[in-house]
Design a protein around this motif. Structure first.
Motif, PDB file in Angstrom:
ATOM      1  N   ARG A   9      14.045 -11.439 -16.608  1.00  0.00           N
ATOM      2  CA  ARG A   9      12.936 -10.714 -15.979  1.00  0.00           C
ATOM      3  C   ARG A   9      13.181  -9.216 -16.089  1.00  0.00           C
ATOM      4  NH1 ARG A   9      15.001  -8.557 -11.535  1.00  0.00           N
ATOM      5  NH2 ARG A   9      16.636  -9.601 -10.384  1.00  0.00           N
ATOM      6  N   THR A  11      14.006  -5.482 -15.023  1.00  0.00           N
ATOM      7  CA  THR A  11      14.941  -4.927 -14.048  1.00  0.00           C
ATOM      8  C   THR A  11      14.184  -4.360 -12.853  1.00  0.00           C
ATOM      9  OG1 THR A  11      16.475  -4.382 -15.803  1.00  0.00           O
ATOM     10  CG2 THR A  11      16.742  -3.189 -13.742  1.00  0.00           C
ATOM     11  N   HIS A  12      14.759  -4.552 -11.696  1.00  0.00           N
ATOM     12  CA  HIS A  12      14.227  -4.015 -10.436  1.00  0.00           C
ATOM     13  C   HIS A  12      15.289  -3.054  -9.886  1.00  0.00           C
ATOM     14  CE1 HIS A  12      13.290  -4.042  -6.125  1.00  0.00           C
ATOM     15  NE2 HIS A  12      12.049  -4.252  -6.526  1.00  0.00           N
ATOM     16  N   ASP A  14      16.758  -2.937  -7.204  1.00  0.00           N
ATOM     17  CA  ASP A  14      17.816  -3.655  -6.482  1.00  0.00           C
ATOM     18  C   ASP A  14      18.878  -4.237  -7.416  1.00  0.00           C
ATOM     19  OD1 ASP A  14      16.492  -3.086  -4.134  1.00  0.00           O
ATOM     20  OD2 ASP A  14      15.562  -5.066  -3.964  1.00  0.00           O
ATOM     21  N   ASP A  15      18.600  -4.292  -8.724  1.00  0.00           N
ATOM     22  CA  ASP A  15      19.541  -4.859  -9.697  1.00  0.00           C
ATOM     23  C   ASP A  15      20.579  -3.846 -10.170  1.00  0.00           C
ATOM     24  OD1 ASP A  15      17.977  -7.218  -9.713  1.00  0.00           O
ATOM     25  OD2 ASP A  15      16.715  -6.410 -11.326  1.00  0.00           O
ATOM     26  N   TYR A  52      11.399   2.996 -18.549  1.00  0.00           N
ATOM     27  CA  TYR A  52      10.061   2.575 -18.111  1.00  0.00           C
ATOM     28  C   TYR A  52       9.006   3.608 -18.493  1.00  0.00           C
ATOM     29  CZ  TYR A  52      12.150  -1.208 -15.413  1.00  0.00           C
ATOM     30  OH  TYR A  52      12.832  -2.340 -15.032  1.00  0.00           O
TER      31      TYR A  52
END
Length: 189
Positions: A9, A11-12, A14-15, A52
């Motif tokens: 998935r 990246t967020h 929190d990762d 991003y």
């Protein structure tokens, strides 16, 4: 992938702590990266936002709700004529190698790179015996060797070569949802 529940998935934020920890292992124990000081979580945050903003993918592999690997594509060089060329980066938690996670990350990354306008994806791999899985991984999805740079890195009191691999990416057809949105907006004029 050996029975684990794995999800690839985007990246967020929190990762980023887990990403920093995975990468730090390789900084301290491997020639897979030529970094000698691990980037901080804030450094990773800046990298994620930059990628991003450029529409380049930054993915994680998650197994049993834990980040166990990551992959991203970054610009190859800053000069404008290189804008359609990127370099991939893939790292796995040391306990999760050999389970197919690297291939899952890479095969997910490739079409996302094509969607972002990348036409040539490169992999720069340190030619050390502890890094041969990276060469095998890239060759397994069609990368070919483009050249070798001899003795360009110096880490752990030795000179290290790098091998450059490349893969030509083909633009994908517009996904059906995007095509529908394009058709709808064209009809609205």
């Amino acid at each position: 992938m050996s029975g684990e529940s794995v999800r690839i998935r985007p990246t967020h934020p929190d990762d980023l702590e887990a990403i920093a920890a995975i990468y730090a292992h390789y900084v301290h124990n491997s020639v897979a990266t030529f970094d000698e000081v691990p980037p901080s979580t804030e450094d990773w945050r800046a990298k994620a936002y930059d990628l991003y903003a450029r529409r380049l993918p930054f993915l994680v592999a998650e197994a049993d709700w834990q980040v166990v690997g990551f992959a991203y594509a970054a610009p190859w060089r800053p000069k404008p004529a290189y804008r359609h060329t990127a370099e991939d980066t893939i790292y796995l938690h040391p306990d999760h190698g050999g389970k197919g996670l690297g291939k899952a990350l890479l095969t997910t990354l490739l079409p996302l790179c094509a969607d972002a306008g990348v036409r040539r994806l490169l992999a720069v791999i340190a030619d050390g015996c502890d890094n041969n899985p990276s060469s095998r991984l890239h060759k397994s999805v069609g990368f070919t060797e483009a050249g070798r740079l001899n003795g360009v890195g110096h880490k752990f009191d030795r000179w290290i070569d790098t091998v450059i691999y490349q893969l030509e990416l083909q633009p994908r057809e517009m996904p059906a949802v995007e095509q529908h949105l394009a058709d709808t907006s064209a009809g609205a004029e």
